[in-house]
Design a protein around this motif. Structure first.
Motif, PDB file in Angstrom:
ATOM      1  N   THR A 191      -8.869   3.974   4.999  1.00  0.00           N
ATOM      2  CA  THR A 191      -7.997   2.868   4.627  1.00  0.00           C
ATOM      3  C   THR A 191      -8.138   2.531   3.150  1.00  0.00           C
ATOM      4  O   THR A 191      -9.111   2.904   2.496  1.00  0.00           O
ATOM      5  N   LEU A 192      -7.146   1.821   2.654  1.00  0.00           N
ATOM      6  CA  LEU A 192      -7.137   1.388   1.258  1.00  0.00           C
ATOM      7  C   LEU A 192      -7.924   0.088   1.155  1.00  0.00           C
ATOM      8  O   LEU A 192      -7.696  -0.851   1.916  1.00  0.00           O
ATOM      9  N   LYS A 193      -8.856   0.019   0.220  1.00  0.00           N
ATOM     10  CA  LYS A 193      -9.683  -1.175   0.042  1.00  0.00           C
ATOM     11  C   LYS A 193      -9.299  -1.875  -1.254  1.00  0.00           C
ATOM     12  O   LYS A 193      -9.018  -1.225  -2.264  1.00  0.00           O
ATOM     13  N   ILE A 194      -9.299  -3.199  -1.209  1.00  0.00           N
ATOM     14  CA  ILE A 194      -8.982  -3.975  -2.400  1.00  0.00           C
ATOM     15  C   ILE A 194     -10.048  -5.044  -2.603  1.00  0.00           C
ATOM     16  O   ILE A 194     -10.425  -5.752  -1.666  1.00  0.00           O
ATOM     17  N   VAL A 208       2.208  -4.232   3.960  1.00  0.00           N
ATOM     18  CA  VAL A 208       2.668  -5.189   2.955  1.00  0.00           C
ATOM     19  C   VAL A 208       2.046  -6.534   3.300  1.00  0.00           C
ATOM     20  O   VAL A 208       2.279  -7.072   4.382  1.00  0.00           O
ATOM     21  N   THR A 209       1.245  -7.081   2.409  1.00  0.00           N
ATOM     22  CA  THR A 209       0.574  -8.339   2.710  1.00  0.00           C
ATOM     23  C   THR A 209       1.466  -9.526   2.389  1.00  0.00           C
ATOM     24  O   THR A 209       2.484  -9.404   1.706  1.00  0.00           O
ATOM     25  N   GLY A 210       1.062 -10.680   2.870  1.00  0.00           N
ATOM     26  CA  GLY A 210       1.651 -11.925   2.415  1.00  0.00           C
ATOM     27  C   GLY A 210       1.023 -12.308   1.085  1.00  0.00           C
ATOM     28  O   GLY A 210       0.324 -11.513   0.456  1.00  0.00           O
ATOM     29  N   GLY A 211       1.257 -13.535   0.651  1.00  0.00           N
ATOM     30  CA  GLY A 211       0.701 -13.981  -0.621  1.00  0.00           C
ATOM     31  C   GLY A 211      -0.764 -14.355  -0.486  1.00  0.00           C
ATOM     32  O   GLY A 211      -1.134 -15.169   0.357  1.00  0.00           O
ATOM     33  N   LEU A 212      -1.623 -13.748  -1.293  1.00  0.00           N
ATOM     34  CA  LEU A 212      -3.048 -14.072  -1.314  1.00  0.00           C
ATOM     35  C   LEU A 212      -3.266 -15.104  -2.414  1.00  0.00           C
ATOM     36  O   LEU A 212      -3.084 -14.814  -3.591  1.00  0.00           O
ATOM     37  N   ALA A 220       0.828  -1.207   0.000  1.00  0.00           N
ATOM     38  CA  ALA A 220       0.000   0.000   0.000  1.00  0.00           C
ATOM     39  C   ALA A 220       0.861   1.255   0.000  1.00  0.00           C
ATOM     40  O   ALA A 220       1.576   1.529   0.965  1.00  0.00           O
ATOM     41  N   ALA A 221       0.793   2.045  -1.088  1.00  0.00           N
ATOM     42  CA  ALA A 221       1.613   3.257  -1.214  1.00  0.00           C
ATOM     43  C   ALA A 221       0.780   4.466  -1.628  1.00  0.00           C
ATOM     44  O   ALA A 221       1.297   5.390  -2.248  1.00  0.00           O
ATOM     45  N   VAL A 222      -0.508   4.464  -1.285  1.00  0.00           N
ATOM     46  CA  VAL A 222      -1.377   5.602  -1.604  1.00  0.00           C
ATOM     47  C   VAL A 222      -1.399   6.537  -0.400  1.00  0.00           C
ATOM     48  O   VAL A 222      -2.044   6.253   0.615  1.00  0.00           O
ATOM     49  N   ALA A 223      -0.675   7.663  -0.495  1.00  0.00           N
ATOM     50  CA  ALA A 223      -0.605   8.616   0.618  1.00  0.00           C
ATOM     51  C   ALA A 223      -1.753   9.614   0.585  1.00  0.00           C
ATOM     52  O   ALA A 223      -2.138  10.166   1.615  1.00  0.00           O
ATOM     53  N   GLN A 224      -2.301   9.863  -0.588  1.00  0.00           N
ATOM     54  CA  GLN A 224      -3.370  10.847  -0.735  1.00  0.00           C
ATOM     55  C   GLN A 224      -4.723  10.214  -0.397  1.00  0.00           C
ATOM     56  O   GLN A 224      -4.899   9.006  -0.479  1.00  0.00           O
ATOM     57  N   ASP A 247       2.146 -21.168  -9.413  1.00  0.00           N
ATOM     58  CA  ASP A 247       3.372 -21.055  -8.611  1.00  0.00           C
ATOM     59  C   ASP A 247       4.119 -19.747  -8.849  1.00  0.00           C
ATOM     60  O   ASP A 247       5.349 -19.704  -8.757  1.00  0.00           O
ATOM     61  N   ASP A 248       3.404 -18.682  -9.155  1.00  0.00           N
ATOM     62  CA  ASP A 248       4.032 -17.391  -9.415  1.00  0.00           C
ATOM     63  C   ASP A 248       3.363 -16.338  -8.541  1.00  0.00           C
ATOM     64  O   ASP A 248       2.198 -16.481  -8.159  1.00  0.00           O
ATOM     65  N   THR A 249       4.110 -15.287  -8.213  1.00  0.00           N
ATOM     66  CA  THR A 249       3.574 -14.205  -7.391  1.00  0.00           C
ATOM     67  C   THR A 249       3.660 -12.884  -8.142  1.00  0.00           C
ATOM     68  O   THR A 249       4.705 -12.558  -8.702  1.00  0.00           O
ATOM     69  N   THR A 250       2.567 -12.146  -8.154  1.00  0.00           N
ATOM     70  CA  THR A 250       2.538 -10.801  -8.714  1.00  0.00           C
ATOM     71  C   THR A 250       2.397  -9.813  -7.569  1.00  0.00           C
ATOM     72  O   THR A 250       1.515  -9.960  -6.725  1.00  0.00           O
ATOM     73  N   ILE A 251       3.287  -8.826  -7.521  1.00  0.00           N
ATOM     74  CA  ILE A 251       3.215  -7.789  -6.491  1.00  0.00           C
ATOM     75  C   ILE A 251       2.524  -6.571  -7.087  1.00  0.00           C
ATOM     76  O   ILE A 251       2.927  -6.069  -8.137  1.00  0.00           O
ATOM     77  N   LEU A 252       1.478  -6.105  -6.425  1.00  0.00           N
ATOM     78  CA  LEU A 252       0.734  -4.933  -6.874  1.00  0.00           C
ATOM     79  C   LEU A 252       1.025  -3.765  -5.937  1.00  0.00           C
ATOM     80  O   LEU A 252       0.872  -3.886  -4.718  1.00  0.00           O
ATOM     81  N   ILE A 253       1.453  -2.639  -6.512  1.00  0.00           N
ATOM     82  CA  ILE A 253       1.727  -1.438  -5.727  1.00  0.00           C
ATOM     83  C   ILE A 253       0.778  -0.331  -6.184  1.00  0.00           C
ATOM     84  O   ILE A 253       1.017   0.320  -7.209  1.00  0.00           O
TER      85      ILE A 253
END
Length: 233
Positions: A51-54, A71-75, A43-47, A103-109
């Motif tokens: 809370t940030l919802k997903i 920073v979450t773990g793997g969902l 989570a990098a939304v300062a403005q 078996d792959d991880t995508t990180i979303l910022i």
């Protein structure tokens, strides 16, 4: 009105040892059966406010939301294409489709980008989503600097154990890598706005430094260690 966010695919080196930082309560979806992959949120939304919802495929994965710096773990998700929507009060939400591979991880910022005023609408903040993919890294300690700052290129300085400061130039929405020479402890960092959060170093691996702008436009950072394979929480 929903806004389809721009996707910025990047390659992010993976670490050898896992460290999961969870400053807020984290969702724990039921692990799917069959082929599956993972999505991780930084989570990098300062403005905005609140809370940030997903939401993933329309389902809110954590009703309490996430705070700046979480920073979450793997969902765990079934392999295939999923729709991810991220929102925060006071900003325009961002939506994107993420291809989850086995078996792959995508990180979303998610981060906020200021949209200039037009004849129809005043200036506003809109959520964009930076996507990071993973690869294995050689042995040793590496710092991967990732910038979602509004500044086109940031200069960050990293101090070595002898006290020498080495500059690292990080382009916006790109990754810059630097070797870490500290055996363990905290690696000091600074930017044009002064000192930023040090990198806590222990095991060998890849240490990610995310650079973002706070509400006042000053550069801040958050750190986490990452690996290629993560287990669902």
């Amino acid at each position: 009105m929903k806004t389809i966010s721009r996707i910025f695919p990047l390659i992010l080196a993976a670490a050898l040892m896992p460290i999961t930082i969870a400053r807020g309560e984290e969702a724990k979806p039921v692990p799917p059966t069959g082929k599956m992959g993972f999505v991780r949120l930084v989570a990098a939304v300062a403005q905005g406010s609140g809370t940030l919802k997903i939401k993933i495929d329309g389902s809110d994965i954590n009703p309490t939301g996430y705070n700046l710096g979480d920073v979450t773990g793997g969902l765990g998700l079934k392999a295939g294409t999923h729709e991810v929507t991220i929102s925060r009060e006071g900003t325009e939400e961002g939506t994107t489709k993420v291809k989850v591979e086995n078996d792959d991880t995508t990180i979303l910022i998610p981060f906020a980008e200021k949209v200039p005023a037009s004849d129809e609408k005043p200036a506003y903040w809109a959520i964009r989503i930076l996507r990071l993919k993973q690869l294995d890294v050689p042995e040793g300690k590496t710092a991967s600097f990732v910038s979602v700052s509004q500044t086109p290129e940031l200069k960050v300085e990293m101090r070595d154990p002898e006290g020498k400061w080495t500059p690292v130039y990080v382009k916006r929405l790109a990754v810059a890598k630097a070797a870490i020479t500290y055996p363990r402890g905290y690696v000091p960092l600074k930017s044009k706005d002064g000192n930023i959060e040090s990198i806590p170093v222990a095991q060998e691996g890849n240490y990610v430094v995310l650079l973002y702008d706070d509400k006042d436009g000053k550069v801040q950072s958050l750190n986490f260690q990452d690996q290629k394979f993560l287990s669902a929480d």
